[in-house]
Design a protein around this motif. Structure first.
Motif, short mmCIF file in Angstrom:
data_model
loop_
_atom_site.label_atom_id
_atom_site.label_comp_id
_atom_site.label_asym_id
_atom_site.label_seq_id
_atom_site.Cartn_x
_atom_site.Cartn_y
_atom_site.Cartn_z
N GLU A 4 0.82 -1.20 0.00
CA GLU A 4 0.00 0.00 0.00
C GLU A 4 0.86 1.25 0.00
O GLU A 4 0.55 2.23 -0.68
CB GLU A 4 -0.93 0.00 1.22
CG GLU A 4 -1.97 -1.10 1.17
CD GLU A 4 -2.79 -1.17 2.45
OE1 GLU A 4 -2.73 -0.22 3.26
OE2 GLU A 4 -3.49 -2.17 2.63
N ASP A 5 1.93 1.23 0.78
CA ASP A 5 2.83 2.38 0.85
C ASP A 5 4.19 1.92 1.38
O ASP A 5 4.39 0.74 1.68
CB ASP A 5 2.24 3.48 1.71
CG ASP A 5 1.87 3.02 3.11
OD1 ASP A 5 2.31 1.94 3.53
OD2 ASP A 5 1.12 3.75 3.79
N ALA A 6 5.09 2.86 1.49
CA ALA A 6 6.45 2.55 1.93
C ALA A 6 6.47 2.08 3.38
O ALA A 6 7.31 1.27 3.77
CB ALA A 6 7.35 3.76 1.77
N TYR A 7 5.56 2.57 4.19
CA TYR A 7 5.52 2.15 5.60
C TYR A 7 5.16 0.67 5.73
O TYR A 7 5.71 -0.03 6.57
CB TYR A 7 4.53 3.02 6.38
CG TYR A 7 4.98 4.45 6.48
CD1 TYR A 7 6.10 4.80 7.24
CD2 TYR A 7 4.30 5.45 5.81
CE1 TYR A 7 6.53 6.10 7.33
CE2 TYR A 7 4.72 6.78 5.90
CZ TYR A 7 5.83 7.09 6.65
OH TYR A 7 6.26 8.38 6.73
N GLN A 8 4.26 0.20 4.92
CA GLN A 8 3.90 -1.21 4.95
C GLN A 8 5.10 -2.06 4.54
O GLN A 8 5.41 -3.07 5.17
CB GLN A 8 2.71 -1.50 4.04
CG GLN A 8 2.27 -2.96 4.09
CD GLN A 8 1.20 -3.29 3.07
OE1 GLN A 8 1.09 -2.63 2.04
NE2 GLN A 8 0.43 -4.32 3.35
#
Length: 62
Positions: A4-8
């Motif tokens: 979903e995003d870089a944090y995931q």
């Protein structure tokens, strides 16, 4: 795989990278040797030479 995003991505792979780094560190620490002697010399080509004197091991005996 899609994230979903870089944090995931970071939350998934961060702990795996840390585990691998910890494993590598423990492996290197287990391969250290004690009582190693070093004698320095100058070679014929004027470069420094290091002579290592390693202690004898009892490996190979049953």
């Amino acid at each position: 795989m899609e994230y979903e995003d870089a944090y995931q991505y970071q939350n998934i792979f961060g702990p795996l990278v840390k585990l691998e780094a910890d494993y590598d560190r423990r492996l290197k620490e287990s391969q250290t040797q004690a009582n190693v002697g070093v004698r320095w010399d100058i070679g014929l080509n004027k470069k420094r030479l290091a002579h290592f004197q390693l202690p004898k091991t009892d490996s190979g005996k049953s």
